[in-house]
Design a protein around this motif. Structure first.
Motif, PDB file in Angstrom:
ATOM      1  N   ARG A  72       6.117  26.770  13.394  1.00  0.00           N
ATOM      2  CA  ARG A  72       7.353  27.076  14.131  1.00  0.00           C
ATOM      3  C   ARG A  72       8.237  25.843  14.209  1.00  0.00           C
ATOM      4  O   ARG A  72       9.430  25.884  13.914  1.00  0.00           O
ATOM      5  CB  ARG A  72       7.016  27.561  15.541  1.00  0.00           C
ATOM      6  CG  ARG A  72       8.241  27.796  16.425  1.00  0.00           C
ATOM      7  CD  ARG A  72       7.931  27.774  17.907  1.00  0.00           C
ATOM      8  NE  ARG A  72       7.506  26.473  18.377  1.00  0.00           N
ATOM      9  CZ  ARG A  72       6.785  26.275  19.469  1.00  0.00           C
ATOM     10  NH1 ARG A  72       6.392  27.284  20.207  1.00  0.00           N
ATOM     11  NH2 ARG A  72       6.437  25.063  19.836  1.00  0.00           N
ATOM     12  N   ASP A  73       7.647  24.723  14.607  1.00  0.00           N
ATOM     13  CA  ASP A  73       8.418  23.497  14.777  1.00  0.00           C
ATOM     14  C   ASP A  73       9.011  23.020  13.461  1.00  0.00           C
ATOM     15  O   ASP A  73      10.151  22.565  13.410  1.00  0.00           O
ATOM     16  CB  ASP A  73       7.543  22.417  15.410  1.00  0.00           C
ATOM     17  CG  ASP A  73       7.027  22.810  16.790  1.00  0.00           C
ATOM     18  OD1 ASP A  73       7.587  23.750  17.395  1.00  0.00           O
ATOM     19  OD2 ASP A  73       6.048  22.189  17.251  1.00  0.00           O
ATOM     20  N   GLU A  74       8.244  23.174  12.388  1.00  0.00           N
ATOM     21  CA  GLU A  74       8.745  22.789  11.058  1.00  0.00           C
ATOM     22  C   GLU A  74       9.881  23.718  10.623  1.00  0.00           C
ATOM     23  O   GLU A  74      10.888  23.266  10.085  1.00  0.00           O
ATOM     24  CB  GLU A  74       7.595  22.854  10.047  1.00  0.00           C
ATOM     25  CG  GLU A  74       7.939  22.300   8.698  1.00  0.00           C
ATOM     26  CD  GLU A  74       6.734  22.305   7.767  1.00  0.00           C
ATOM     27  OE1 GLU A  74       6.869  22.809   6.635  1.00  0.00           O
ATOM     28  OE2 GLU A  74       5.664  21.815   8.194  1.00  0.00           O
ATOM     29  N   PHE A  75       9.735  25.022  10.864  1.00  0.00           N
ATOM     30  CA  PHE A  75      10.773  25.984  10.496  1.00  0.00           C
ATOM     31  C   PHE A  75      12.078  25.695  11.237  1.00  0.00           C
ATOM     32  O   PHE A  75      13.156  25.700  10.662  1.00  0.00           O
ATOM     33  CB  PHE A  75      10.314  27.411  10.794  1.00  0.00           C
ATOM     34  CG  PHE A  75      11.365  28.449  10.537  1.00  0.00           C
ATOM     35  CD1 PHE A  75      11.630  28.872   9.240  1.00  0.00           C
ATOM     36  CD2 PHE A  75      12.117  28.970  11.581  1.00  0.00           C
ATOM     37  CE1 PHE A  75      12.610  29.822   8.995  1.00  0.00           C
ATOM     38  CE2 PHE A  75      13.097  29.921  11.342  1.00  0.00           C
ATOM     39  CZ  PHE A  75      13.348  30.345  10.047  1.00  0.00           C
ATOM     40  N   ILE A  76      11.959  25.427  12.540  1.00  0.00           N
ATOM     41  CA  ILE A  76      13.147  25.122  13.342  1.00  0.00           C
ATOM     42  C   ILE A  76      13.734  23.786  12.920  1.00  0.00           C
ATOM     43  O   ILE A  76      14.951  23.609  12.922  1.00  0.00           O
ATOM     44  CB  ILE A  76      12.810  25.137  14.848  1.00  0.00           C
ATOM     45  CG1 ILE A  76      12.445  26.567  15.272  1.00  0.00           C
ATOM     46  CG2 ILE A  76      13.977  24.612  15.684  1.00  0.00           C
ATOM     47  CD1 ILE A  76      11.908  26.678  16.680  1.00  0.00           C
ATOM     48  N   GLY A  77      12.870  22.847  12.535  1.00  0.00           N
ATOM     49  CA  GLY A  77      13.335  21.558  12.054  1.00  0.00           C
ATOM     50  C   GLY A  77      13.633  20.552  13.144  1.00  0.00           C
ATOM     51  O   GLY A  77      14.402  19.622  12.950  1.00  0.00           O
ATOM     52  N   TRP A  78      12.989  20.726  14.304  1.00  0.00           N
ATOM     53  CA  TRP A  78      13.289  19.781  15.362  1.00  0.00           C
ATOM     54  C   TRP A  78      12.269  18.653  15.434  1.00  0.00           C
ATOM     55  O   TRP A  78      11.129  18.781  15.008  1.00  0.00           O
ATOM     56  CB  TRP A  78      13.459  20.458  16.697  1.00  0.00           C
ATOM     57  CG  TRP A  78      12.309  21.319  17.199  1.00  0.00           C
ATOM     58  CD1 TRP A  78      11.000  21.264  16.830  1.00  0.00           C
ATOM     59  CD2 TRP A  78      12.408  22.361  18.174  1.00  0.00           C
ATOM     60  NE1 TRP A  78      10.282  22.204  17.516  1.00  0.00           N
ATOM     61  CE2 TRP A  78      11.117  22.886  18.345  1.00  0.00           C
ATOM     62  CE3 TRP A  78      13.449  22.882  18.915  1.00  0.00           C
ATOM     63  CZ2 TRP A  78      10.840  23.916  19.239  1.00  0.00           C
ATOM     64  CZ3 TRP A  78      13.172  23.901  19.795  1.00  0.00           C
ATOM     65  CH2 TRP A  78      11.881  24.407  19.945  1.00  0.00           C
ATOM     66  N   SER A  79      12.718  17.524  15.961  1.00  0.00           N
ATOM     67  CA  SER A  79      11.847  16.375  16.177  1.00  0.00           C
ATOM     68  C   SER A  79      11.031  16.624  17.444  1.00  0.00           C
ATOM     69  O   SER A  79      11.289  17.575  18.183  1.00  0.00           O
ATOM     70  CB  SER A  79      12.693  15.108  16.353  1.00  0.00           C
ATOM     71  OG  SER A  79      13.445  15.201  17.555  1.00  0.00           O
ATOM     72  N   GLN A  93      13.396  16.687  20.353  1.00  0.00           N
ATOM     73  CA  GLN A  93      14.167  17.933  20.416  1.00  0.00           C
ATOM     74  C   GLN A  93      13.299  19.084  20.906  1.00  0.00           C
ATOM     75  O   GLN A  93      13.754  19.930  21.677  1.00  0.00           O
ATOM     76  CB  GLN A  93      14.752  18.273  19.040  1.00  0.00           C
ATOM     77  CG  GLN A  93      15.867  17.352  18.615  1.00  0.00           C
ATOM     78  CD  GLN A  93      16.256  17.574  17.163  1.00  0.00           C
ATOM     79  OE1 GLN A  93      15.402  17.761  16.298  1.00  0.00           O
ATOM     80  NE2 GLN A  93      17.556  17.545  16.901  1.00  0.00           N
ATOM     81  N   ARG A  94      12.035  19.125  20.451  1.00  0.00           N
ATOM     82  CA  ARG A  94      11.125  20.179  20.892  1.00  0.00           C
ATOM     83  C   ARG A  94      10.906  20.089  22.393  1.00  0.00           C
ATOM     84  O   ARG A  94      11.000  21.083  23.109  1.00  0.00           O
ATOM     85  CB  ARG A  94       9.778  20.074  20.156  1.00  0.00           C
ATOM     86  CG  ARG A  94       8.778  21.138  20.590  1.00  0.00           C
ATOM     87  CD  ARG A  94       7.426  20.956  19.921  1.00  0.00           C
ATOM     88  NE  ARG A  94       6.910  19.613  19.986  1.00  0.00           N
ATOM     89  CZ  ARG A  94       6.342  19.077  21.067  1.00  0.00           C
ATOM     90  NH1 ARG A  94       6.208  19.768  22.172  1.00  0.00           N
ATOM     91  NH2 ARG A  94       5.896  17.842  21.041  1.00  0.00           N
TER      92      ARG A  94
END
Length: 168
Positions: free
Chosen positions: A136-143, A146-147
């Motif tokens: 999920r975090d990789e798909f959204i692309g947030w650090s 940011q998460r």
């Protein structure tokens, strides 16, 4: 002072709040309990013994209903939040018909009943998102920063159930 009072006092002192401004006292209680179990801090004895969840009762109300017929373009759905009165039925139906069965959802949660007129047709359950899910975090692309800042905007659809209808 009991554990609940202690967690609220700590949250006020640390200004540990949810996005809506409320205290994060349940998160604090979990953290305090983990520290206690690790032997890092002492805590007052619990006031109540942990209650073992009751087995979900299956009632006649939870039996499959006969099909409903609604003409094209004539369906009107309404969504109601689950309250104390409707909670046992929601739990029963999830226990009976959802492939994962009933399990208490952790953290913040909202549950709903979907009605087509007077017929209960579906159940929805949403809960707080997991802290870290790599895909999920990789798909959204947030650090990581940011998460942490935005995770409160993500929810899990923990349960979704369209109720069975059995031909009469």
């Amino acid at each position: 002072m009991n554990r609940a009072q202690l967690s609220r006092m700590f949250c006020e002192w640390a200004e540990w709040r949810k996005p809506d401004g409320g205290l994060k006292d349940m998160s604090c209680r979990v953290a305090l309990l983990r520290l206690y179990r690790a032997g890092v801090i002492p805590l007052p004895a619990p006031r109540k013994r942990r209650v073992v969840p009751k087995r979900i009762q299956h009632t006649l109300t939870g039996e499959p209903q006969s099909p409903i017929e609604i003409g094209p373009g004539r369906i009107s759905l309404s969504i109601e939040p689950v309250d104390r009165r409707s909670s046992p039925l929601w739990n029963e139906l999830i226990d009976r018909y959802h492939y994962l069965g009933y399990a208490r959802m952790g953290g913040a949660q909202m549950r709903f009943m979907v009605w087509a007129g007077q017929h209960l047709v579906a159940l929805l359950g949403f809960s707080a998102a997991a802290w870290r899910v790599a895909p999920r975090d990789e798909f959204i692309g947030w650090s990581d920063d940011q998460r942490i800042e935005n995770l409160h905007r993500v929810i899990d659809n923990s349960r979704f159930l369209i109720l069975p209808r059995i031909p009469a």
